[in-house]
Design a protein around this motif. Structure first.
Motif, mmCIF file in Angstrom:
data_model
loop_
_atom_site.group_PDB
_atom_site.id
_atom_site.type_symbol
_atom_site.label_atom_id
_atom_site.label_comp_id
_atom_site.label_asym_id
_atom_site.label_seq_id
_atom_site.Cartn_x
_atom_site.Cartn_y
_atom_site.Cartn_z
ATOM 1 N N GLY A 88 2.118 1.333 -3.542
ATOM 2 C CA GLY A 88 0.996 1.344 -4.478
ATOM 3 C C GLY A 88 0.986 0.214 -5.485
ATOM 4 N N SER A 89 1.758 -0.834 -5.238
ATOM 5 C CA SER A 89 1.750 -1.954 -6.178
ATOM 6 C C SER A 89 2.158 -3.243 -5.469
ATOM 7 C CB SER A 89 2.679 -1.695 -7.368
ATOM 8 O OG SER A 89 4.033 -1.790 -6.983
ATOM 9 N N MET A 126 -9.984 0.335 -9.882
ATOM 10 C CA MET A 126 -8.582 -0.078 -9.821
ATOM 11 C C MET A 126 -8.320 -1.265 -10.740
ATOM 12 S SD MET A 126 -6.274 -0.798 -6.440
ATOM 13 C CE MET A 126 -6.343 0.944 -6.034
ATOM 14 N N TYR A 152 0.829 -1.207 0.000
ATOM 15 C CA TYR A 152 0.000 0.000 0.000
ATOM 16 C C TYR A 152 0.864 1.258 0.000
ATOM 17 C CZ TYR A 152 -4.168 -2.819 1.078
ATOM 18 O OH TYR A 152 -5.202 -3.717 1.044
ATOM 19 N N SER A 165 -8.505 -6.292 -7.070
ATOM 20 C CA SER A 165 -7.528 -5.585 -7.913
ATOM 21 C C SER A 165 -7.569 -6.042 -9.365
ATOM 22 C CB SER A 165 -6.109 -5.804 -7.374
ATOM 23 O OG SER A 165 -5.747 -7.176 -7.495
ATOM 24 N N GLU A 180 -1.460 -2.486 -9.520
ATOM 25 C CA GLU A 180 -1.770 -1.377 -8.628
ATOM 26 C C GLU A 180 -2.674 -1.886 -7.503
ATOM 27 O OE1 GLU A 180 -4.358 2.786 -8.562
ATOM 28 O OE2 GLU A 180 -3.964 1.780 -10.485
ATOM 29 N N GLY A 184 -4.347 -0.697 -3.421
ATOM 30 C CA GLY A 184 -4.583 0.334 -2.417
ATOM 31 C C GLY A 184 -5.542 -0.220 -1.398
#
Length: 279
Positions: A74-75, A149, A71, A121, A84, A86
């Motif tokens: 971001g990946s 996302m 987190y 994701s 990606e 989050g």
């Protein structure tokens, strides 16, 4: 000038206060690669830095608070690609890679029609779209933020996936004659929370993690029922499951009329994947 070795030792020492030593070491390697562009060999050679970027210092502070590194940067890696991620989605796990690998291995045919339920994701459908033989891939999720996302991941990785917002508990599956349905639904019972790492509880979305103890197989039951109408005869159902509920989940699938129900263990020897065939 700051030497990488001493900085590495300093950061590792701070992180071992809350992480096991090997994990702390891996986290520092990851931080150095992302924020400094430095690899393990650079540290061995003890290269020098002019200054420590503020972004690196902030990332270390977040790690010390327990925030998952995926987190922070971001990946997260999944099946050889970076996705990606989050707080809107779960961090992809190694066990889910095993699930995806099994599907790829067992389904080499061209043009299969595949649905992922609870896509998060998008790591499952995107990987299947890219690794399988020209499949037609669909993915649904109740969360609009997660879908946004997932769509970005598909677009960046040039994967052809059709996404749709849908609450599987309330709505029927809008696709027919599917060859494969896969799902990694919420399966952790609230009573199991105390055994989980604090960084998971504090940062990852509970909507995607937990089910009530009174009905821990809720999602499996609903999906099994609705999949009967959407899978073609001979279609396959793949689930990631709670290791403590393997036999219960298997019995449920058999009660719904699925055949060849089989539970497979993950690399840690735990019941993790369920396969069932729609006769």
């Amino acid at each position: 000038m700051i030497n990488l070795r001493s900085l590495f030792s300093e950061y590792k020492g701070q992180l071992t206060a809350i992480y096991p030593e090997q994990e702390a070491e891996s986290l520092v390697y990851w931080l150095f690669e992302v924020f400094l562009g430095k690899k393990r060999l650079d540290i061995i050679q003890d290269k020098a830095l002019l200054e420590i970027p503020l972004s690196l210092q902030e990332a270390l502070g977040q790690l010390l608070q327990g925030k998952p590194i995926q987190y922070i940067i971001g990946s997260a890696p999944f099946y050889g690609r970076d996705f990606e991620v989050g707080p809107e989605v779960l961090i992809p796990r190694n066990e889910t890679e095993e699930l995806v690998h099994l599907i790829i291995k067992e389904n080499p045919q061209e043009g299969l029609k595949i649905l992922d339920i609870g896509t998060g994701s998008g790591c499952i459908p995107v990987t299947l779209a890219l690794e399988m033989n020209r499949p037609e891939v669909f993915a649904i999720d109740v969360s609009e933020a997660a879908l946004d996302m997932a769509k970005r991941n598909a677009e960046r990785l040039l994967a052809s996936v059709v996404f749709q917002q849908l609450d599987i508990l309330e709505e029927k599956i809008p696709y027919e004659q599917l060859d494969v349905i896969v799902s990694n639904p919420p399966y952790v019972r609230y009573s199991e929370k105390e055994r989980m790492h604090q960084n998971v509880l504090a940062y990852e979305p509970h909507l995607a993690l937990f089910v009530f103890d009174e009905d821990p197989l809720l999602f499996y039951r609903v999906i099994a029922e609705k999949a009967k109408q959407s899978l073609k005869s001979g279609g396959k159902l793949y689930f990631e499951i709670n290791e403590a509920l393997g036999e219960d989940t298997k019995n449920l699938m058999e009660a719904w009329g699925y055949s060849q129900v089989n539970i497979l263990k993950d690399l840690n020897g735990k019941d993790r994947i369920l396969f069932a065939l729609n006769p």
